[in-house]
Design a protein around this motif. Structure first.
Motif, PDB file in Angstrom:
ATOM      1  N   GLU A 135      -3.190   6.325  -5.318  1.00 42.97           N
ATOM      2  CA  GLU A 135      -3.000   5.370  -4.217  1.00 42.97           C
ATOM      3  C   GLU A 135      -2.974   3.988  -4.833  1.00 42.97           C
ATOM      4  O   GLU A 135      -3.833   3.640  -5.649  1.00 42.97           O
ATOM      5  CB  GLU A 135      -4.156   5.479  -3.228  1.00 42.97           C
ATOM      6  N   ILE A 136      -1.999   3.194  -4.469  1.00 43.60           N
ATOM      7  CA  ILE A 136      -1.861   1.823  -4.973  1.00 43.60           C
ATOM      8  C   ILE A 136      -1.992   0.878  -3.791  1.00 43.60           C
ATOM      9  O   ILE A 136      -1.385   1.094  -2.743  1.00 43.60           O
ATOM     10  CB  ILE A 136      -0.485   1.586  -5.637  1.00 43.60           C
ATOM     11  N   HIS A 161       0.856  -1.175   0.000  1.00 45.35           N
ATOM     12  CA  HIS A 161       0.000   0.000   0.000  1.00 45.35           C
ATOM     13  C   HIS A 161       0.896   1.230   0.000  1.00 45.35           C
ATOM     14  O   HIS A 161       1.736   1.381   0.880  1.00 45.35           O
ATOM     15  CB  HIS A 161      -0.904  -0.004   1.241  1.00 45.35           C
ATOM     16  N   PHE A 162       0.734   2.083  -1.009  1.00 48.83           N
ATOM     17  CA  PHE A 162       1.602   3.258  -1.106  1.00 48.83           C
ATOM     18  C   PHE A 162       0.977   4.317  -1.990  1.00 48.83           C
ATOM     19  O   PHE A 162      -0.024   4.075  -2.671  1.00 48.83           O
ATOM     20  CB  PHE A 162       2.987   2.865  -1.623  1.00 48.83           C
ATOM     21  N   TYR A 163       1.570   5.505  -1.947  1.00 50.35           N
ATOM     22  CA  TYR A 163       1.107   6.635  -2.743  1.00 50.35           C
ATOM     23  C   TYR A 163       2.168   7.024  -3.764  1.00 50.35           C
ATOM     24  O   TYR A 163       3.366   6.937  -3.493  1.00 50.35           O
ATOM     25  CB  TYR A 163       0.801   7.835  -1.839  1.00 50.35           C
ATOM     26  N   VAL A 164       1.685   7.475  -4.924  1.00 49.67           N
ATOM     27  CA  VAL A 164       2.542   7.949  -6.007  1.00 49.67           C
ATOM     28  C   VAL A 164       2.267   9.437  -6.190  1.00 49.67           C
ATOM     29  O   VAL A 164       1.115   9.863  -6.189  1.00 49.67           O
ATOM     30  CB  VAL A 164       2.231   7.208  -7.324  1.00 49.67           C
ATOM     31  N   GLY A 165       3.312  10.221  -6.338  1.00 45.88           N
ATOM     32  CA  GLY A 165       3.151  11.650  -6.573  1.00 45.88           C
ATOM     33  C   GLY A 165       4.476  12.368  -6.490  1.00 45.88           C
ATOM     34  O   GLY A 165       5.538  11.743  -6.442  1.00 45.88           O
ATOM     35  N   SER A 166       4.411  13.696  -6.436  1.00 45.58           N
ATOM     36  CA  SER A 166       5.633  14.494  -6.341  1.00 45.58           C
ATOM     37  C   SER A 166       5.905  14.968  -4.918  1.00 45.58           C
ATOM     38  O   SER A 166       6.975  15.487  -4.630  1.00 45.58           O
ATOM     39  CB  SER A 166       5.550  15.697  -7.283  1.00 45.58           C
ATOM     40  N   SER A 167       4.952  14.765  -4.008  1.00 48.36           N
ATOM     41  CA  SER A 167       5.081  15.200  -2.622  1.00 48.36           C
ATOM     42  C   SER A 167       6.068  14.328  -1.850  1.00 48.36           C
ATOM     43  O   SER A 167       6.214  13.136  -2.112  1.00 48.36           O
ATOM     44  CB  SER A 167       3.710  15.127  -1.945  1.00 48.36           C
ATOM     45  N   ASP A 168       6.722  14.939  -0.858  1.00 49.85           N
ATOM     46  CA  ASP A 168       7.654  14.187  -0.004  1.00 49.85           C
ATOM     47  C   ASP A 168       6.958  13.076   0.775  1.00 49.85           C
ATOM     48  O   ASP A 168       7.599  12.126   1.201  1.00 49.85           O
ATOM     49  CB  ASP A 168       8.355  15.125   0.985  1.00 49.85           C
ATOM     50  N   GLU A 169       5.641  13.186   0.976  1.00 41.86           N
ATOM     51  CA  GLU A 169       4.920  12.160   1.730  1.00 41.86           C
ATOM     52  C   GLU A 169       4.587  10.921   0.890  1.00 41.86           C
ATOM     53  O   GLU A 169       4.107   9.924   1.428  1.00 41.86           O
ATOM     54  CB  GLU A 169       3.645  12.733   2.340  1.00 41.86           C
ATOM     55  N   CYS A 170       4.870  10.971  -0.411  1.00 46.23           N
ATOM     56  CA  CYS A 170       4.606   9.825  -1.279  1.00 46.23           C
ATOM     57  C   CYS A 170       5.780   8.846  -1.237  1.00 46.23           C
ATOM     58  O   CYS A 170       6.942   9.238  -1.121  1.00 46.23           O
ATOM     59  CB  CYS A 170       4.360  10.285  -2.710  1.00 46.23           C
ATOM     60  N   HIS A 171       5.472   7.572  -1.360  1.00 46.60           N
ATOM     61  CA  HIS A 171       6.473   6.514  -1.307  1.00 46.60           C
ATOM     62  C   HIS A 171       7.223   6.353  -2.624  1.00 46.60           C
ATOM     63  O   HIS A 171       8.373   5.939  -2.645  1.00 46.60           O
ATOM     64  CB  HIS A 171       5.815   5.185  -0.938  1.00 46.60           C
TER      65      HIS A 171
END
Length: 66
Positions: free
Chosen positions: A48-49, A24-34
Motif C-alpha cells: 500500500e502506498i 493512495h494506491f495498492y501495488v500487486g498482481s491483482s485486478d483490484e490493484c492500481h
C-alpha cells in the motif's frame, strides 16, 4: 501525479518507470490493484502506498515477509 515514480531495477524491464497513479494506491498482481505487475514478480496485493499531507510517500508491506 508526475512527482513520484517507481523504477524497475532488475530483469528485462530494467529502467522502465511507472508514475504513482494517485495519493493512495495498492501495488500487486491483482485486478483490484492500481499499479499491477506480473504474478511472478509480486504478490496479489503486495504493498500500500500513501502520500502524507506534506507529500512524503509511505509504503506498507502487505506480504507479511518483512
Amino acid at each position: 501525479m508526475g512527482d513520484f515514480e517507481f523504477v524497475i531495477s532488475e530483469g528485462p524491464e530494467k529502467g522502465r518507470t511507472h508514475p504513482f497513479p494517485g495519493n493512495h494506491f495498492y501495488v500487486g498482481s491483482s485486478d483490484e490493484c492500481h499499479l499491477r505487475f506480473g504474478a511472478t514478480e509480486v504478490e496479489p496485493k503486495h504493498a500500500e502506498i500513501r502520500l502524507d499531507p506534506s507529500g512524503v510517500p509511505w509504503i506498507r508491506d502487505l506480504t507479511g515477509q518483512g
